[in-house]
Design a protein around this motif. Sequence first.
Motif, PDB file in Angstrom:
ATOM      1  N   GLU A 408     -12.466  16.051  -9.956  1.00  0.00           N
ATOM      2  CA  GLU A 408     -11.401  16.225  -8.952  1.00  0.00           C
ATOM      3  C   GLU A 408     -10.160  16.872  -9.576  1.00  0.00           C
ATOM      4  O   GLU A 408      -9.578  17.805  -9.002  1.00  0.00           O
ATOM      5  CB  GLU A 408     -11.025  14.873  -8.347  1.00  0.00           C
ATOM      6  N   LEU A 409      -9.751  16.397 -10.763  1.00  0.00           N
ATOM      7  CA  LEU A 409      -8.577  16.968 -11.422  1.00  0.00           C
ATOM      8  C   LEU A 409      -8.778  18.443 -11.758  1.00  0.00           C
ATOM      9  O   LEU A 409      -7.812  19.216 -11.777  1.00  0.00           O
ATOM     10  CB  LEU A 409      -8.264  16.197 -12.713  1.00  0.00           C
ATOM     11  N   GLY A 410     -10.020  18.827 -12.027  1.00  0.00           N
ATOM     12  CA  GLY A 410     -10.324  20.220 -12.362  1.00  0.00           C
ATOM     13  C   GLY A 410     -10.467  21.121 -11.149  1.00  0.00           C
ATOM     14  O   GLY A 410     -10.746  22.315 -11.302  1.00  0.00           O
ATOM     15  N   GLY A 411     -10.302  20.568  -9.946  1.00  0.00           N
ATOM     16  CA  GLY A 411     -10.367  21.381  -8.744  1.00  0.00           C
ATOM     17  C   GLY A 411     -11.691  21.339  -8.019  1.00  0.00           C
ATOM     18  O   GLY A 411     -11.896  22.060  -7.040  1.00  0.00           O
ATOM     19  N   ALA A 416     -12.891  22.327 -16.098  1.00  0.00           N
ATOM     20  CA  ALA A 416     -12.385  21.106 -16.727  1.00  0.00           C
ATOM     21  C   ALA A 416     -10.875  21.034 -16.552  1.00  0.00           C
ATOM     22  O   ALA A 416     -10.185  22.048 -16.697  1.00  0.00           O
ATOM     23  CB  ALA A 416     -12.731  21.098 -18.209  1.00  0.00           C
ATOM     24  N   PRO A 417     -10.337  19.859 -16.250  1.00  0.00           N
ATOM     25  CA  PRO A 417      -8.885  19.728 -16.231  1.00  0.00           C
ATOM     26  C   PRO A 417      -8.340  19.823 -17.654  1.00  0.00           C
ATOM     27  O   PRO A 417      -8.930  19.289 -18.591  1.00  0.00           O
ATOM     28  CB  PRO A 417      -8.668  18.328 -15.645  1.00  0.00           C
ATOM     29  N   HIS A 445      -8.709  24.246 -15.674  1.00  0.00           N
ATOM     30  CA  HIS A 445      -7.698  24.140 -14.618  1.00  0.00           C
ATOM     31  C   HIS A 445      -6.542  23.307 -15.160  1.00  0.00           C
ATOM     32  O   HIS A 445      -6.697  22.110 -15.420  1.00  0.00           O
ATOM     33  CB  HIS A 445      -8.314  23.470 -13.382  1.00  0.00           C
ATOM     34  N   LEU A 446      -5.377  23.932 -15.362  1.00  0.00           N
ATOM     35  CA  LEU A 446      -4.235  23.218 -15.937  1.00  0.00           C
ATOM     36  C   LEU A 446      -3.673  22.212 -14.947  1.00  0.00           C
ATOM     37  O   LEU A 446      -3.535  22.503 -13.752  1.00  0.00           O
ATOM     38  CB  LEU A 446      -3.155  24.212 -16.360  1.00  0.00           C
ATOM     39  N   THR A 447      -3.323  21.035 -15.471  1.00  0.00           N
ATOM     40  CA  THR A 447      -2.855  19.946 -14.617  1.00  0.00           C
ATOM     41  C   THR A 447      -2.145  18.920 -15.497  1.00  0.00           C
ATOM     42  O   THR A 447      -1.719  19.228 -16.613  1.00  0.00           O
ATOM     43  CB  THR A 447      -4.053  19.310 -13.860  1.00  0.00           C
TER      44      THR A 447
END
Length: 548
Positions: A408-411, A416-417, A445-447
Amino acid sequence: MLRLTDIKLPLDHPEEALAAAIRARLHVGAAAIRGYCVFRRGFDARKRGAITLIYTLDVDVADEASILARFGDDPHVRPAPDTNYHFVAKATAPLTHRPVVIGLGPCGLFAGLLLAQMGFRPIILERGKAVRERTKDTWDLWRKRNLHPESNVQFGEGGAGTFSDGKLYSQISDPKHYGRKVLTEFVKAGAPEEIIYVSKPHIGTFRLVTMVENMRNTIESLGGDIRFQQRVDDLLVETDAQGVRHVRGVTLADGEQIRTDHVVLALGHSARDTFEMLHQRGVYLEAKPFSIGFRVEHPQSIIDRVRFGPQAGHPLLGAADYKLVHHCRNGRSVYSFCMCPGGTVVAATSEPGRVVTNGMSQYSRNERNANAAIVVGIEPSDFLPYDNSGSPLAGIALQRHLESHAFELGGGTYEAPGQLIGDFLAARASTSFGEVQPSYKPGVHLTDLSSALPEYAITAIREAMPAFDRKIKGFARPDAIFTAVETRTSSPVRVRRDEHDLQSINTRGLFPAGEGAGYAGGILSAGVDGIRVAEAVALSIAQNTHAH
């Protein structure tokens, strides 16, 4: 043959310097030395710019007895031990029910190979595909975000170790030199001969593929039967008049049953459905500690410079590695794990809708980044928020929760987040990359990773990174990058076995083995455990044959 240890020479010594060092150590002339071979070569990099090579040598001398008498109890001049492998049994007749090996990772591969070499013609069942087909399926996830649940980094010929750094060293106690047997068989299968003697041997993914195929061909030439895409869905167990449980066979996913009295359970650490089946069948399992964390990436040049100084880049040293540990104020320990010099971070999930990271290197180790897992040790008591039923499978529930959240965090696209170290330490989300470009495919995916692990783990890693930076300057550089989540450091389950005959403590004929069962960690130790279990099976068969 004499074993000489702790012979130190400069990094760029001439070839003849070894022979001269032998003569100097033994105080003999050239005529007394018949020959020698390098048993081990390591290096001491504590003095940057003055790195030395450290040799262990096996030397054939003309008058061994008098030399040993002269050196007395000197620990650096001793008789060389016998490191050749000696089989414990041989099949004397064809078996009515052949032994079955479940899994063709390093443990299953060596269990199958040894059983075949002893004449027991094992049947090896692998849920995934042959190694080249499996490689294509793995790339399908990395390039096209298309996961194959039965053919990926975790499942298939060669096991999870195929997509790793190919490290071939371990800290296990190995008094019978089984590790030497593992390395020797790898060389026969096409590995470079240097793995026999360098202190930290590795192979890399591309070379492992060919070696695994060659070992499969050897097993089949000796009468073994290897069957791919054959998932074991049930274990046939019978209870005798004394109340003792015995394995009587396995049932495959297509309904086929294979009758056997000996099953080697060489599962990987990700065979979660098989662990659930074993639990349902009453096989004794217990939750075990493991570790969770992130992958970190730095420019390899930084690690080389800090570790090797002006001698960085020397061909005998290769890409530098590191090993770090920090004990935190909250009682947790943070440490580096599975460090991959000059490697890449890879997608390692085996279940849809989840993200798992791992590290991989090729033999050359010449990629731009170094990567390692930075992980926090956890205990079964930490599993309770995810499964408080008391199940031995509670660690799997924790893993699945973290992996689903990482997805989920990675979109939700198998990216990968990720978060830059500077932002992670400052507890703010990352929005753009710096100089360090992540290697993870299908992408990062930056978060903000502050929710990617339990709070105690985030707190511990935030404390550890500045401490690591004091040991390796630049380790906490602001644009180094974390990717989440690393959850498959080792099996969350142990399938308990008797320490003497290596059979399940409550199911006779079942031989839990390797990393998935909780008895190995890495290619070499898994191979060694495969040999040990193959011997236990052979001795059990021989004992039963004699009894009848």
